[in-house]
Design a protein around this motif. Structure first.
Motif, short mmCIF file in Angstrom:
data_model
loop_
_atom_site.label_atom_id
_atom_site.label_comp_id
_atom_site.label_asym_id
_atom_site.label_seq_id
_atom_site.Cartn_x
_atom_site.Cartn_y
_atom_site.Cartn_z
N ARG A 159 0.83 -1.21 0.00
CA ARG A 159 0.00 0.00 0.00
C ARG A 159 0.87 1.26 0.00
N ARG A 163 -6.11 -7.18 -1.75
CA ARG A 163 -6.64 -5.84 -2.04
C ARG A 163 -5.61 -4.75 -1.81
N SER A 164 -4.56 -5.05 -1.06
CA SER A 164 -3.54 -4.03 -0.81
C SER A 164 -2.76 -3.69 -2.08
N CYS A 216 -4.30 -3.06 -4.95
CA CYS A 216 -5.19 -2.28 -5.81
C CYS A 216 -4.78 -0.81 -5.87
N GLN A 234 -9.19 1.22 -4.27
CA GLN A 234 -9.94 0.22 -3.52
C GLN A 234 -11.39 0.10 -4.03
N ASP A 235 -11.92 1.18 -4.55
CA ASP A 235 -13.31 1.18 -5.03
C ASP A 235 -13.46 0.45 -6.36
N CYS A 245 -11.72 -2.22 -7.44
CA CYS A 245 -11.09 -3.53 -7.40
C CYS A 245 -12.09 -4.57 -6.88
#
Length: 158
Positions: free
Chosen positions: A57, A83-84, A86, A89-90, A92
């Motif tokens: 991140r 997810r880190s 991405c 975050q919205d 993905c």
């Protein structure tokens, strides 16, 4: 006091020189440890997994070399890329993260920035270490001068 400062001076100097000389081994060690952390990455959020997420991140990278490193992990077979990785975050979804071709557009694809960050900051760390060592050297000299001054000035008995 001068002896104690001398000991600390030597420790700081040796640490700075060793860190600078063995920086390539530090890089290799870091790569192998990060690779192990990827293989052991899990959903439970242990400290190794949290460290991997923080690195990805913060430095906008994904994996050791790139995002495809995740393909060799057990986590990828279950949930895809974390997810880190991405960019947003919205934007993905879990389906995107399970497909490498779709994930390429959604995750950070740059080569990991940890090593370039470490290498660029290594000279700063070495400079700070040598600067601290110089201040300690001045302290050692002043402590020796003070000791000499006290020894030379013998006080009269009253």
């Amino acid at each position: 006091y001068a002896m104690l400062l001398s000991l600390i001076f030597l420790i700081v100097l040796v640490a700075a020189v060793v860190g600078f000389v063995f920086r390539h081994e530090i890089k290799t060690n870091f790569d192998s440890n990060l690779d192990l952390a990827l293989k052991d990455y899990n959903v439970t959020g242990d400290r190794h997994s949290e460290a991997v997420d923080t690195i990805q991140r913060t430095l906008h990278c994904c994996g050791v070399q790139n995002y495809s490193d995740w393909e060799r992990t057990e986590y990828f077979t279950q949930r895809g890329i974390p997810r880190s990785c991405c960019k947003s975050q919205d934007d993905c979804s879990e389906e995107d993260l399970k497909d490498l071709s779709k994930a390429k557009l959604k995750v950070f694809v740059d080569v990991i920035l940890v090593m370039s960050t470490m290498e660029s900051k290594m000279s700063v760390v070495a400079g700070i270490s040598f600067g601290i060592a110089c201040f300690q050297l001045v302290g050692i000299i002043l402590a020796c001068c003070l000791s000499q001054y006290i020894t030379n000035n013998q006080y009269e008995m009253v």
